[in-house]
Design a protein around this motif. Structure first.
Motif, PDB file in Angstrom:
ATOM      1  N   ILE A   1     -20.872 -19.657   9.517  1.00 50.75           N
ATOM      2  CA  ILE A   1     -20.370 -19.260  10.838  1.00 50.75           C
ATOM      3  C   ILE A   1     -19.455 -18.044  10.706  1.00 50.75           C
ATOM      4  CG2 ILE A   1     -18.852 -19.966  12.744  1.00 50.75           C
ATOM      5  CD1 ILE A   1     -19.957 -22.817  12.367  1.00 50.75           C
ATOM      6  N   ALA A   2     -18.543 -18.079   9.731  1.00 52.20           N
ATOM      7  CA  ALA A   2     -17.625 -16.950   9.532  1.00 52.20           C
ATOM      8  C   ALA A   2     -18.397 -15.676   9.204  1.00 52.20           C
ATOM      9  CB  ALA A   2     -16.634 -17.270   8.417  1.00 52.20           C
ATOM     10  N   GLY A   3     -19.412 -15.785   8.348  1.00 49.63           N
ATOM     11  CA  GLY A   3     -20.199 -14.606   7.976  1.00 49.63           C
ATOM     12  C   GLY A   3     -20.946 -14.013   9.141  1.00 49.63           C
ATOM     13  N   TYR A   4     -21.501 -14.872   9.975  1.00 45.11           N
ATOM     14  CA  TYR A   4     -22.245 -14.378  11.148  1.00 45.11           C
ATOM     15  C   TYR A   4     -21.314 -13.753  12.176  1.00 45.11           C
ATOM     16  CZ  TYR A   4     -26.583 -16.628   9.634  1.00 45.11           C
ATOM     17  OH  TYR A   4     -27.714 -16.974   8.943  1.00 45.11           O
ATOM     18  N   VAL A   5     -20.221 -14.444  12.511  1.00 48.56           N
ATOM     19  CA  VAL A   5     -19.302 -13.922  13.527  1.00 48.56           C
ATOM     20  C   VAL A   5     -18.667 -12.617  13.058  1.00 48.56           C
ATOM     21  CG1 VAL A   5     -17.194 -14.349  14.826  1.00 48.56           C
ATOM     22  CG2 VAL A   5     -18.834 -16.193  14.507  1.00 48.56           C
ATOM     23  N   ALA A   6     -18.304 -12.558  11.776  1.00 48.03           N
ATOM     24  CA  ALA A   6     -17.642 -11.362  11.241  1.00 48.03           C
ATOM     25  C   ALA A   6     -18.523 -10.128  11.322  1.00 48.03           C
ATOM     26  CB  ALA A   6     -17.231 -11.605   9.792  1.00 48.03           C
ATOM     27  N   THR A   7     -19.834 -10.334  11.384  1.00 47.75           N
ATOM     28  CA  THR A   7     -20.770  -9.201  11.443  1.00 47.75           C
ATOM     29  C   THR A   7     -21.474  -9.107  12.791  1.00 47.75           C
ATOM     30  OG1 THR A   7     -22.421 -10.615  10.342  1.00 47.75           O
ATOM     31  CG2 THR A   7     -21.148  -9.094   8.954  1.00 47.75           C
ATOM     32  N   GLY A   8     -20.939  -9.806  13.794  1.00 51.47           N
ATOM     33  CA  GLY A   8     -21.431  -9.646  15.167  1.00 51.47           C
ATOM     34  C   GLY A   8     -22.630 -10.482  15.539  1.00 51.47           C
TER      35      GLY A   8
ATOM     36  N   GLN B   1     -13.267  -3.518   5.830  1.00 56.93           N
ATOM     37  CA  GLN B   1     -13.176  -3.509   7.281  1.00 56.93           C
ATOM     38  C   GLN B   1     -12.894  -4.905   7.832  1.00 56.93           C
ATOM     39  OE1 GLN B   1     -13.232  -0.641   9.179  1.00 56.93           O
ATOM     40  NE2 GLN B   1     -13.129   0.244   7.119  1.00 56.93           N
ATOM     41  N   THR B   2     -13.562  -5.923   7.249  1.00 63.38           N
ATOM     42  CA  THR B   2     -13.415  -7.303   7.684  1.00 63.38           C
ATOM     43  C   THR B   2     -13.224  -8.185   6.466  1.00 63.38           C
ATOM     44  OG1 THR B   2     -14.895  -6.885   9.569  1.00 63.38           O
ATOM     45  CG2 THR B   2     -14.488  -9.188   8.998  1.00 63.38           C
ATOM     46  N   LEU B   3     -12.353  -9.196   6.593  1.00 61.80           N
ATOM     47  CA  LEU B   3     -12.021 -10.068   5.468  1.00 61.80           C
ATOM     48  C   LEU B   3     -12.367 -11.513   5.816  1.00 61.80           C
ATOM     49  CD1 LEU B   3     -10.591 -10.546   2.708  1.00 61.80           C
ATOM     50  CD2 LEU B   3      -8.439 -10.720   3.986  1.00 61.80           C
ATOM     51  N   ILE B   4     -13.015 -12.208   4.870  1.00 59.77           N
ATOM     52  CA  ILE B   4     -13.296 -13.641   5.021  1.00 59.77           C
ATOM     53  C   ILE B   4     -12.640 -14.367   3.857  1.00 59.77           C
ATOM     54  CG2 ILE B   4     -15.044 -15.436   5.283  1.00 59.77           C
ATOM     55  CD1 ILE B   4     -17.011 -13.327   6.201  1.00 59.77           C
ATOM     56  N   LEU B   5     -11.663 -15.204   4.163  1.00 58.21           N
ATOM     57  CA  LEU B   5     -10.942 -15.962   3.144  1.00 58.21           C
ATOM     58  C   LEU B   5     -11.656 -17.287   2.882  1.00 58.21           C
ATOM     59  CD1 LEU B   5      -7.299 -15.469   4.489  1.00 58.21           C
ATOM     60  CD2 LEU B   5      -8.411 -14.200   2.632  1.00 58.21           C
ATOM     61  N   CYS B   6     -12.101 -17.464   1.654  1.00 54.04           N
ATOM     62  CA  CYS B   6     -12.730 -18.722   1.225  1.00 54.04           C
ATOM     63  C   CYS B   6     -12.045 -19.146  -0.066  1.00 54.04           C
ATOM     64  CB  CYS B   6     -14.228 -18.540   1.024  1.00 54.04           C
ATOM     65  SG  CYS B   6     -15.106 -17.955   2.497  1.00 54.04           S
TER      66      CYS B   6
ATOM     67  N   ALA C   1     -23.359 -12.880   6.180  1.00 50.96           N
ATOM     68  CA  ALA C   1     -22.907 -11.524   6.509  1.00 50.96           C
ATOM     69  C   ALA C   1     -23.921 -10.475   6.072  1.00 50.96           C
ATOM     70  CB  ALA C   1     -21.554 -11.262   5.855  1.00 50.96           C
ATOM     71  N   ALA C   2     -24.620 -10.737   4.981  1.00 53.27           N
ATOM     72  CA  ALA C   2     -25.570  -9.755   4.448  1.00 53.27           C
ATOM     73  C   ALA C   2     -26.767  -9.526   5.367  1.00 53.27           C
ATOM     74  CB  ALA C   2     -26.051 -10.212   3.071  1.00 53.27           C
ATOM     75  N   GLU C   3     -27.047 -10.475   6.258  1.00 52.05           N
ATOM     76  CA  GLU C   3     -28.169 -10.307   7.180  1.00 52.05           C
ATOM     77  C   GLU C   3     -27.973  -9.123   8.117  1.00 52.05           C
ATOM     78  OE1 GLU C   3     -29.384 -13.828   9.235  1.00 52.05           O
ATOM     79  OE2 GLU C   3     -29.245 -15.091   7.447  1.00 52.05           O
ATOM     80  N   SER C   4     -26.723  -8.674   8.242  1.00 46.39           N
ATOM     81  CA  SER C   4     -26.423  -7.539   9.135  1.00 46.39           C
ATOM     82  C   SER C   4     -26.677  -6.193   8.465  1.00 46.39           C
ATOM     83  CB  SER C   4     -24.958  -7.605   9.562  1.00 46.39           C
ATOM     84  OG  SER C   4     -24.116  -7.385   8.421  1.00 46.39           O
ATOM     85  N   ASP C   5     -27.012  -6.217   7.174  1.00 47.13           N
ATOM     86  CA  ASP C   5     -27.193  -4.997   6.364  1.00 47.13           C
ATOM     87  C   ASP C   5     -25.883  -4.277   6.067  1.00 47.13           C
ATOM     88  OD1 ASP C   5     -29.943  -5.305   6.066  1.00 47.13           O
ATOM     89  OD2 ASP C   5     -30.375  -4.238   7.937  1.00 47.13           O
ATOM     90  N   GLN C   6     -24.749  -4.883   6.413  1.00 44.37           N
ATOM     91  CA  GLN C   6     -23.471  -4.304   6.037  1.00 44.37           C
ATOM     92  C   GLN C   6     -23.209  -4.575   4.555  1.00 44.37           C
ATOM     93  OE1 GLN C   6     -20.127  -5.082   8.699  1.00 44.37           O
ATOM     94  NE2 GLN C   6     -21.529  -5.622  10.360  1.00 44.37           N
ATOM     95  N   SER C   7     -22.351  -3.764   3.934  1.00 44.71           N
ATOM     96  CA  SER C   7     -22.025  -3.969   2.522  1.00 44.71           C
ATOM     97  C   SER C   7     -21.031  -5.114   2.392  1.00 44.71           C
ATOM     98  CB  SER C   7     -21.450  -2.690   1.921  1.00 44.71           C
ATOM     99  OG  SER C   7     -20.256  -2.318   2.594  1.00 44.71           O
ATOM    100  N   VAL C   8     -21.333  -6.041   1.478  1.00 40.79           N
ATOM    101  CA  VAL C   8     -20.523  -7.240   1.281  1.00 40.79           C
ATOM    102  C   VAL C   8     -20.053  -7.286  -0.173  1.00 40.79           C
ATOM    103  CG1 VAL C   8     -20.446  -9.760   1.407  1.00 40.79           C
ATOM    104  CG2 VAL C   8     -21.861  -8.464   3.040  1.00 40.79           C
ATOM    105  N   LEU C   9     -18.767  -7.492  -0.364  1.00 38.77           N
ATOM    106  CA  LEU C   9     -18.188  -7.640  -1.704  1.00 38.77           C
ATOM    107  C   LEU C   9     -17.553  -9.015  -1.806  1.00 38.77           C
ATOM    108  CD1 LEU C   9     -17.236  -6.536  -4.484  1.00 38.77           C
ATOM    109  CD2 LEU C   9     -15.229  -5.619  -3.294  1.00 38.77           C
ATOM    110  N   VAL C  10     -17.878  -9.749  -2.877  1.00 37.60           N
ATOM    111  CA  VAL C  10     -17.310 -11.075  -3.109  1.00 37.60           C
ATOM    112  C   VAL C  10     -16.473 -11.022  -4.383  1.00 37.60           C
ATOM    113  CG1 VAL C  10     -17.779 -13.534  -3.392  1.00 37.60           C
ATOM    114  CG2 VAL C  10     -19.375 -12.111  -2.078  1.00 37.60           C
ATOM    115  N   LEU C  11     -15.215 -11.421  -4.279  1.00 38.68           N
ATOM    116  CA  LEU C  11     -14.321 -11.498  -5.435  1.00 38.68           C
ATOM    117  C   LEU C  11     -14.007 -12.957  -5.723  1.00 38.68           C
ATOM    118  CD1 LEU C  11     -11.699  -8.689  -4.621  1.00 38.68           C
ATOM    119  CD2 LEU C  11     -13.852  -8.482  -5.881  1.00 38.68           C
ATOM    120  N   ASP C  12     -14.105 -13.350  -7.005  1.00 28.82           N
ATOM    121  CA  ASP C  12     -13.854 -14.744  -7.362  1.00 28.82           C
ATOM    122  C   ASP C  12     -13.167 -14.824  -8.714  1.00 28.82           C
ATOM    123  OD1 ASP C  12     -14.369 -17.630  -6.651  1.00 28.82           O
ATOM    124  OD2 ASP C  12     -15.352 -17.576  -8.596  1.00 28.82           O
TER     125      ASP C  12
END
Length: 420
Positions: free
Chosen positions: A298-305, A101-106, A24-35
């Motif tokens: 795949i999820a990261g790429y699709v989520a960012t177009g 804006q977009t959520l990825i559940l892992c 997802a970061a390849e799109s230059d969008q801001s990414v937050l990971v919570l763990d």
């Protein structure tokens, strides 16, 4: 803690979450990971003082840490979804709301622990639990350890025990020799797994074998085992049991995502039934780190177009899904395991609720109304899963908060709900 805003929110920093954040970061969008762990890597790449992380794990950690548009917060628990595209979380220093804006559940998976007489004795743990304790530095040098249950994790944990100086006296696999032989014969399709099987070989491995009883007064001293039609007693100081993994789907259910086979249902783009919500890794079905990494990317790429990069990974994903299917078929649980627990055997060890107290109820909710089952520290994550397997109950609906929280976090949740 402060409230946060991001374009892409990733829940979980295991292999799937790290791969999703990196893509997802390849799109230059801001990414937050919570763990919820103190260090990234999830259960399979769990860090600790007695751990030499695989090169691949180190590579993903370094890559994500170097990305300026990725923020990783560890030691964080997800409490609730509180409005459209908002998540309430709690950390050691307070709580906060993430606006995404977009959520990825892992969200990964947890162990399936099935009760049997003596399973609550000190010295008896889950297989993943024992591995985590070893990684955190628990000494087991010279101790006799039995490992039982089902799945490839048994061999990995046996290897961890040996490297820590313990003595593995038995690896009891409930799957039949015929199924294991067929599985081994097909491993040439996945050369990495074939090589791995040779490195993890243990001469004490026995198919068609499971624990009937853990024996001891103050702590474990021996186990009774059934191997085929033969019953034996084996002395040991520790027993690690695990009967596979169960997908963590509570947050997905709370968000309204559809399930399939008790895992989060996704399409070919890793998208759930809800718009702007994707899922990857073990929460979509148990498949191992290789599949989790591919699905996460795949999820990261699709989520960012970036559909083109995602498509380039789909053949690789199919390869590892075939491996996951082979594992699931090989290690399907023997129905005889449902008969191990006796009426007086505890199912909910936190609140001392026995199997006999649960018999006769139609579902988990009815059982909770008549007992304290599931009201302890695990909030039903262990006992509810075991009860479902033993009694055939439907999957219980999750409740807010998703995990035990501090009073001030509950107060904040109440304020948020009052404002809606």
């Amino acid at each position: 803690m402060s409230d946060l805003v991001c374009d892409v929110l990733v829940i979980g920093a295991g292999p799937a979450g790290l791969a999703a954040a990196r893509a997802a970061a390849e799109s230059d969008q801001s990414v937050l990971v919570l763990d919820d762990n103190l260090r990234p890597g999830g259960q399979i790449w769990r860090d600790g003082p007695n751990v030499a992380l695989p090169a691949l794990a180190q590579q993903y950690r370094r890559a994500v840490e170097a990305l300026s548009n990725v923020t990783l917060l560890n030691g964080v628990k997800i409490i609730a979804c509180c409005g459209p595209q908002k998540i309430l979380y709690e950390a050691a220093t307070g709580s906060g709301v993430v606006d995404y804006q977009t959520l990825i559940l892992c969200c990964g998976a947890r162990e399936l622990l099935l009760p049997f007489p003596g399973w609550t004795l000190p010295g008896v743990t889950g297989v993943g639990g024992l591995q985590a304790q070893i990684k955190q530095g628990m000494p087991i040098k010279g101790e006799r350890v039995a490992i039982a249950g089902s799945g490839p994790l048994l061999m990995a944990v046996a290897d961890s025990v040996i490297k820590a100086g313990g003595e593995v006296v038995r690896v009891a696999e409930q799957a039949s020799a015929m199924r294991l032989t067929a599985f081994a014969g097909g491993l040439w399709r996945w050369p990495v797994k074939l090589r791995q099987s040779f490195t993890l070989f243990n001469r004490h491995y026995r198919p068609d074998s499971f624990v009937l009883e853990a024996i001891g007064e103050q702590r474990l001293t021996a186990i009774r085992l059934q191997t085929g039609t033969r019953v034996t007693t084996l002395a040991c100081e520790r027993l690690a049991c695990g009967f596979g993994l169960v997908a963590n789907v509570e947050l997905a259910m709370l968000l309204g995502c559809r399930l399939r086979d008790d895992a989060v249902a996704v399409d070919e783009n890793q998208q759930t039934s809800q718009p702007k919500i994707y899922a990857a890794g073990e929460c979509t079905g148990i498949g191992g780190s290789e599949l989790a990494l591919t699905e996460g990317a795949i999820a990261g790429y699709v989520a960012t177009g970036n559909q083109q990069r995602a498509k380039g990974l789909m053949r690789q994903r199919d390869k590892w899904r075939r491996f996951a299917d082979a594992v699931a078929q090989t290690f399907a649980l023997n129905p005889a395991l449902k008969a191990l627990a006796e009426p007086q055997t505890l199912v909910c060890r936190c609140e001392d609720v026995s199997l006999g107290q649960l018999n006769g109820f139609p579902d988990w909710t009815a059982a909770k109304l008549s007992s304290r089952c599931g009201m302890g520290a695990c909030q039903g994550k262990i006992c509810a899963t075991a009860a479902r397997h033993l009694l055939g109950w439907p999957l219980p609906a999750p409740r807010i908060p998703l995990t035990p929280v501090r009073v001030e976090t509950l107060a904040r949740l109440n304020d948020i709900e009052a404002d809606e």
